[in-house]
Structure formats: structure tokens, C-alpha cells
Write a protein that holds these residues in place. Structure first.
Motif, mmCIF file in Angstrom:
data_model
loop_
_atom_site.group_PDB
_atom_site.id
_atom_site.type_symbol
_atom_site.label_atom_id
_atom_site.label_comp_id
_atom_site.label_asym_id
_atom_site.label_seq_id
_atom_site.Cartn_x
_atom_site.Cartn_y
_atom_site.Cartn_z
ATOM 1 N N LYS A 425 0.836 -1.207 0.000
ATOM 2 C CA LYS A 425 0.000 0.000 0.000
ATOM 3 C C LYS A 425 0.870 1.256 0.000
ATOM 4 O O LYS A 425 0.575 2.230 -0.702
ATOM 5 C CB LYS A 425 -0.928 -0.019 1.221
ATOM 6 C CG LYS A 425 -1.924 1.122 1.271
ATOM 7 C CD LYS A 425 -2.845 0.967 2.457
ATOM 8 C CE LYS A 425 -3.803 2.151 2.562
ATOM 9 N NZ LYS A 425 -4.712 2.213 1.396
ATOM 10 N N ILE A 441 -3.384 5.010 -12.885
ATOM 11 C CA ILE A 441 -4.586 4.191 -13.073
ATOM 12 C C ILE A 441 -4.327 3.088 -14.089
ATOM 13 O O ILE A 441 -4.766 1.939 -13.920
ATOM 14 C CB ILE A 441 -5.768 5.079 -13.502
ATOM 15 C CG1 ILE A 441 -6.190 5.979 -12.336
ATOM 16 C CG2 ILE A 441 -6.939 4.233 -13.974
ATOM 17 C CD1 ILE A 441 -7.271 6.964 -12.693
ATOM 18 N N GLY A 445 -3.824 0.864 -11.146
ATOM 19 C CA GLY A 445 -5.192 1.102 -10.711
ATOM 20 C C GLY A 445 -5.950 -0.136 -10.269
ATOM 21 O O GLY A 445 -6.485 -0.179 -9.145
ATOM 22 N N PRO A 446 -6.053 -1.199 -11.077
ATOM 23 C CA PRO A 446 -6.832 -2.381 -10.657
ATOM 24 C C PRO A 446 -6.293 -3.044 -9.395
ATOM 25 O O PRO A 446 -7.066 -3.508 -8.554
ATOM 26 C CB PRO A 446 -6.720 -3.315 -11.868
ATOM 27 C CG PRO A 446 -6.386 -2.427 -13.022
ATOM 28 C CD PRO A 446 -5.556 -1.329 -12.456
ATOM 29 N N ASP A 449 -7.032 -0.818 -6.289
ATOM 30 C CA ASP A 449 -8.456 -0.908 -5.946
ATOM 31 C C ASP A 449 -8.773 -2.237 -5.250
ATOM 32 O O ASP A 449 -9.532 -2.267 -4.278
ATOM 33 C CB ASP A 449 -9.277 -0.770 -7.233
ATOM 34 C CG ASP A 449 -10.770 -0.854 -6.969
ATOM 35 O OD1 ASP A 449 -11.318 0.101 -6.405
ATOM 36 O OD2 ASP A 449 -11.372 -1.889 -7.322
ATOM 37 N N ARG A 450 -8.201 -3.338 -5.733
ATOM 38 C CA ARG A 450 -8.435 -4.634 -5.089
ATOM 39 C C ARG A 450 -7.886 -4.640 -3.662
ATOM 40 O O ARG A 450 -8.524 -5.152 -2.743
ATOM 41 C CB ARG A 450 -7.789 -5.742 -5.925
ATOM 42 C CG ARG A 450 -7.818 -7.132 -5.292
ATOM 43 C CD ARG A 450 -9.245 -7.627 -5.081
ATOM 44 N NE ARG A 450 -9.909 -7.944 -6.299
ATOM 45 C CZ ARG A 450 -9.957 -9.156 -6.854
ATOM 46 N NH1 ARG A 450 -9.348 -10.171 -6.275
ATOM 47 N NH2 ARG A 450 -10.613 -9.349 -7.974
ATOM 48 N N ASP A 452 -7.389 -2.021 -1.565
ATOM 49 C CA ASP A 452 -8.096 -1.115 -0.653
ATOM 50 C C ASP A 452 -9.534 -1.536 -0.404
ATOM 51 O O ASP A 452 -10.063 -1.335 0.696
ATOM 52 C CB ASP A 452 -8.072 0.312 -1.211
ATOM 53 C CG ASP A 452 -6.678 0.913 -1.198
ATOM 54 O OD1 ASP A 452 -5.841 0.430 -0.402
ATOM 55 O OD2 ASP A 452 -6.413 1.852 -1.983
ATOM 56 N N ASN A 453 -10.192 -2.121 -1.394
ATOM 57 C CA ASN A 453 -11.623 -2.371 -1.278
ATOM 58 C C ASN A 453 -12.003 -3.837 -1.065
ATOM 59 O O ASN A 453 -13.108 -4.112 -0.586
ATOM 60 C CB ASN A 453 -12.343 -1.851 -2.529
ATOM 61 C CG ASN A 453 -12.189 -0.357 -2.706
ATOM 62 O OD1 ASN A 453 -12.265 0.388 -1.739
ATOM 63 N ND2 ASN A 453 -11.954 0.082 -3.931
ATOM 64 N N ASP A 454 -11.115 -4.754 -1.411
ATOM 65 C CA ASP A 454 -11.467 -6.170 -1.304
ATOM 66 C C ASP A 454 -10.630 -6.951 -0.298
ATOM 67 O O ASP A 454 -11.136 -7.853 0.356
ATOM 68 C CB ASP A 454 -11.345 -6.842 -2.686
ATOM 69 C CG ASP A 454 -12.392 -6.333 -3.654
ATOM 70 O OD1 ASP A 454 -13.430 -5.849 -3.180
ATOM 71 O OD2 ASP A 454 -12.167 -6.406 -4.876
#
Length: 482
Positions: A425, A441, A445-446, A449-450, A452-454
Motif C-alpha cells: 500500500k 490508473i 489502478g486495478p 483498488d483490489r 483497498d476495497n477487497d
């Protein structure tokens, strides 16, 4: 307005809320007329609430409805009629013009010579200056029309220019000679005005250049006598009114259609509309390169391309293509799968909660044991099968970067990986500070996002805090780990 606001006896006592409610419940035109009434009351000395005055000085609550209907292009048959009516008229007028001009310059036609020297005079003036022609009125009119273009000839040129260039009528009728600039032997640029916008410029197609060249040549004798109208592009000779500029009005268009018996596809009289001419021009231009079939090479027929380029594959090539397609579809499906998170170091519970992983990855008890004990750990996860990576050939150790594990279906994240995930991170944060938003991004980006959010939200906050404290005591960057 009086009916809807009848509860308020005086205009001066109208509350802003009532007026605003009236406008909200009405259409644009009702609001417009009521604003005119209230502004008239105010300008005549009447009192209005200050908030109503602010509304009157501001924009309307209801916007004017936009009435824009797309114009139907002319059909091919109708378009050919329009082109034919213009080209035949211009060809005949240019032929008689050249013959009359040659006779006038050689002194073979006294009337034409006099008109060439003195301009497009009326029949009466010509008869007063040339003796012996009192009963030759039709002949005088024909000679004048041959030497100097009349309104019908000018209209043919203007419409043909619209047919060849797609310029709107208000741009054509206001043209001047100075708006036309030659840029090469067969090229030219035309500056014109549209009613809704400012000046525009257009590199004319070769056919439109030819139309303007022919017109300037045809109108040169008349332009020598035009005086203040010399710079106007579209001038013509009128027997009663001298030299004038054309207007392209509706009467001219209707007269032209009747004169040439222009008919629509259904047999009714064809309406000459410069807006439809413009729409048809752009429609035909868009279709000009279309051959009617989707072939790779216009020199090939559809059958030749189908036989030699689309279906000529050996069984081995066909199998290879299907394998590539299957791998691509499988890769897309794998990326859409949720990450596998293990929050307890218990093999039995892991097998109960995550049978999908064991089934799809063909994991046995021994493999699950190695995952849970850390024997198959990579940097940020435990890998179910390092030698069966989707990013390398079978039997080859996975070469992917650490963050690629975030989207890999073989990765399993456990609490012991939290320190590495937090380092990842931090790595993403440093990269975001050094790269543009678009670059970050695209590259990270992908994965960010995975993470932080999953991934991280699935772990207990206390475990994340403990991993953060451990990270602070043993700092190490992703670059060092690689």
C-alpha cells in the motif's frame, strides 16, 4: 395569471412563493408573458416584492423548448434532378454567353457590342441609342440575358455550389469576391458566415472550385458595370431594376422547381430546400466510400475474401485460435473472481469455508497444509501452485510482480501477510505521487483498488493496527524486497 393568483387581491402584495409556484406549474410561454406583465407594472411605477424583482432580472424558470427536427435527405433520384436542372441551365447559359461575347468583341453584333460597352440597359434605352430596332424587344432581351446573367442563371450557380459544397444558403447569399481565395491550380478556400455562428472557412472540393471559377468568368462583363456591387459574388441584370444581388428567397425556389418540373419520389412537386441540400450533401459524402459490402480489400469480392482470408485454416491453426480465445476468456473470468482471504490458521475451517478454491485449483490436504503453514508463501500471499501460474508456461516458476498476486486466483491472503500488504500500500502511494493520475490508473489502478476495497477490509482492524506497528519497527520497501 389572474385566475391562478386570485387569492391575492393586489399585485403589490404578491408573495414570491406564489409567483414562483405559478411559474413552476406553467410552460415557457405563459411565464414569458407573465414576466412582461410584471415588468410593465414595475416600469410604470408599481411596487413588487424585492425577491420577485430579483426573479424578473434573472433567468426564466422554464426554458424555451427546442424544436429541432432532422431534415430528410433527398433521394438519389431527387438529387439527380436538382443537379441536372442546374448543370443544363449553366451549360446553355455559358454557351450562349461565349458566342455573344465573341460576336460583340469582333464587332459582328452591334447590339451586343453596345451592351458590352454601356452595361445592361433596358430595352427602351437600347432602342433610343440604336436606330432601327423598335420592334425587336424579345431579341434585345435575349441578347442582354446572353451577355449578362439573369436571376435564373445566378440561382442555378448558387444551388449548384450548395450541391457541390454543402454550404448553407445564408452563407452562400452573403459571399463576396474577397471571400474566395485560390490556394492552388485546383484548390481554393472559401470564407463565409453562418447565421448562428461567426465566420467559417472551408477548403472547397474540386467540383465546387470549378463552379465558382465558371461563375466569375461568366459574370466578369457584368461586374465591370456593377459599381458598388462589384465585390458582391451573386449579381444579375434586371431589365427594370438594373444590376442587383440575388436573395435566394422562397419565391425563387418555388419558381425554379416549377420551371424545371422537379418531382419528388411520390410524384408531388419537389421542394427546393437549401437545408435539405446540405443534409443530403453530408449524407452522400459519408456514404461515398461505402462499397456495399464489408471487404478488407476493395479489389476483392466478398466470396474471394471469405474463401482465402476468413476460412482458410488448418485444423492445427483452428485449435490454436480457439485456445487463445479460451485463455483470454478464462483470464477475464479469473480477474472477476473475489480474492481468497483466510482469517484463521485452521485447516479444517479453511476447507469448510473455501471449497471453491480447493475444487478449482485441485488442492489436496497436503497443498492446503503448505499454504497455511507458509511453505508456499510469496511476498504478499500464499500461492496455491507457483509452478502453475496463469502468467507463465506450465512447470515454470511464476515471474509476476508482487502486486499481480492481488488479481491472481491462486493467491490466498492470511493475517501473516498483512505487513507485506501494508508495504505494498505504501508502494502504491509513492508511485501515485511520482506518476500522473492517468499513468497510475493504467499501471496500478486495478491492483490498488483490489487491495483497498477487497483485501484489507476483510481483516480485523486490530490485526491491521498490529501489522502497522510491526511495519514501523522493520521498514522495508517493495523495491528492496524484489
Amino acid at each position: 395569471m389572474a385566475r391562478d393568483l386570485a387569492d391575492h387581491e393586489e399585485v403589490a402584495a404578491l408573495p414570491p412563493a406564489a409567483v414562483l409556484q405559478f411559474w413552476l406549474s406553467s410552460d415557457y410561454y405563459t411565464e414569458r408573458y407573465s414576466r412582461i406583465i410584471l415588468n410593465g407594472w414595475r416600469e410604470s411605477g408599481g411596487h413588487l416584492h424585492p425577491s420577485i424583482v430579483d426573479h424578473l432580472d434573472g433567468r426564466n424558470v422554464n426554458q424555451k423548448p427546442r424544436q429541432s427536427n432532422s431534415l430528410r435527405p433527398y433521394s438519389d433520384q431527387e438529387w439527380r434532378q436538382l443537379v441536372r436542372s442546374c448543370t443544363t441551365t449553366i451549360a446553355a447559359a455559358r454557351k450562349t454567353h461565349r458566342e455573344t461575347l465573341e460576336a460583340a468583341t469582333q464587332g459582328q453584333a452591334p447590339i451586343a457590342s453596345w451592351l458590352l460597352d454601356n452595361g445592361p440597359a433596358s430595352n427602351r434605352v437600347i432602342q433610343e441609342n440604336i436606330s432601327g430596332i423598335w420592334r425587336e424587344g424579345p431579341r434585345l432581351t435575349a441578347i442582354r440575358s446572353a451577355l449578362y446573367p439573369d436571376n435564373d442563371v445566378v440561382f442555378a450557380y448558387t444551388m449548384l455550389l450548395a450541391l457541390r459544397s454543402g454550404i448553407v444558403s445564408d452563407g452562400i447569399k452573403t459571399l463576396t469576391v474577397g471571400n474566395y481565395t485560390r490556394t492552388g491550380p485546383h484548390t481554393a478556400m472559401l470564407r463565409y458566415y453562418k447565421g448562428r455562428t461567426a465566420e467559417e472557412a472551408l477548403n472547397l472540393p474540386r467540383a465546387a472550385v470549378r463552379v465558382l471559377d465558371q461563375w466569375l468568368e461568366h459574370s466578369r462583363p457584368l461586374r465591370e458595370h456593377a459599381g458598388t456591387l462589384t465585390e458582391s459574388m451573386w449579381i444579375y441584370a434586371s431589365q427594370q431594376e438594373g444590376i442587383r444581388t440575388t436573395s435566394l428567397n422562397g419565391h425563387q425556389r418555388t419558381r425554379w422547381a416549377n420551371l424545371h418540373d422537379l418531382r419528388a419520389d411520390d410524384g408531388t412537386p419537389l421542394t427546393v430546400d437549401f437545408r435539405r441540400i446540405r443534409a443530403t450533401y453530408h449524407n452522400r459524402r459519408d456514404r461515398s466510400a461505402w462499397t456495399g459490402r464489408a471487404t478488407i480489400d476493395p479489389n476483392h469480392s466478398a466470396r474471394i475474401e471469405g474463401d482465402h482470408y476468413l476460412s482458410h485454416h488448418t485444423p492445427a491453426e483452428q485449435a490454436a485460435l480457439e485456445t487463445v480465445i479460451l485463455d483470454a476468456q478464462s483470464d477475464i473470468r479469473r480477474k472477476a473472481e473475489p480474492p481468497v482471504i483466510v482469517t484463521h490458521d485452521d485447516a479444517k475451517q479453511f476447507a469448510a469455508e473455501f471449497p471453491r478454491l480447493a475444487q478449482e485449483a485441485e488442492l489436496n490436504v497436503d497443498v492446503i497444509r503448505r499454504i497455511l503453514t507458509g511453505e508456499q508463501d510469496v511476498f504478499v500471499a500464499a500461492c496455491a501452485s507457483p509452478l502453475n501460474s496463469p502468467y507463465a508456461p506450465a512447470g515454470t516458476l511464476c515471474p509476476a510482480r508482487p502486486w499481480v498476486c492481488l488479481l491472481c486466483p491462486l493467491a490466498t491472503f492470511t493475517p501473516r501477510h498483512l505487513t507485506a500488504l501494508l508495504r505494498l500500500k505504501e508502494f502504491f502511494s509513492r508511485q501515485a505521487a511520482q506518476m500522473t493520475m492517468q499513468q497510475f490508473i493504467t499501471v496500478f489502478g486495478p491492483y490498488a483498488d483490489r487491495l483497498d476495497n477487497d483485501v484489507l477490509p476483510k481483516f480485523d482492524v486490530r490485526l491491521i493496527d498490529a501489522a502497522g506497528r510491526l511495519l514501523a519497527t522493520t521498514p522495508m520497501t517493495i523495491e528492496e524486497s524484489q
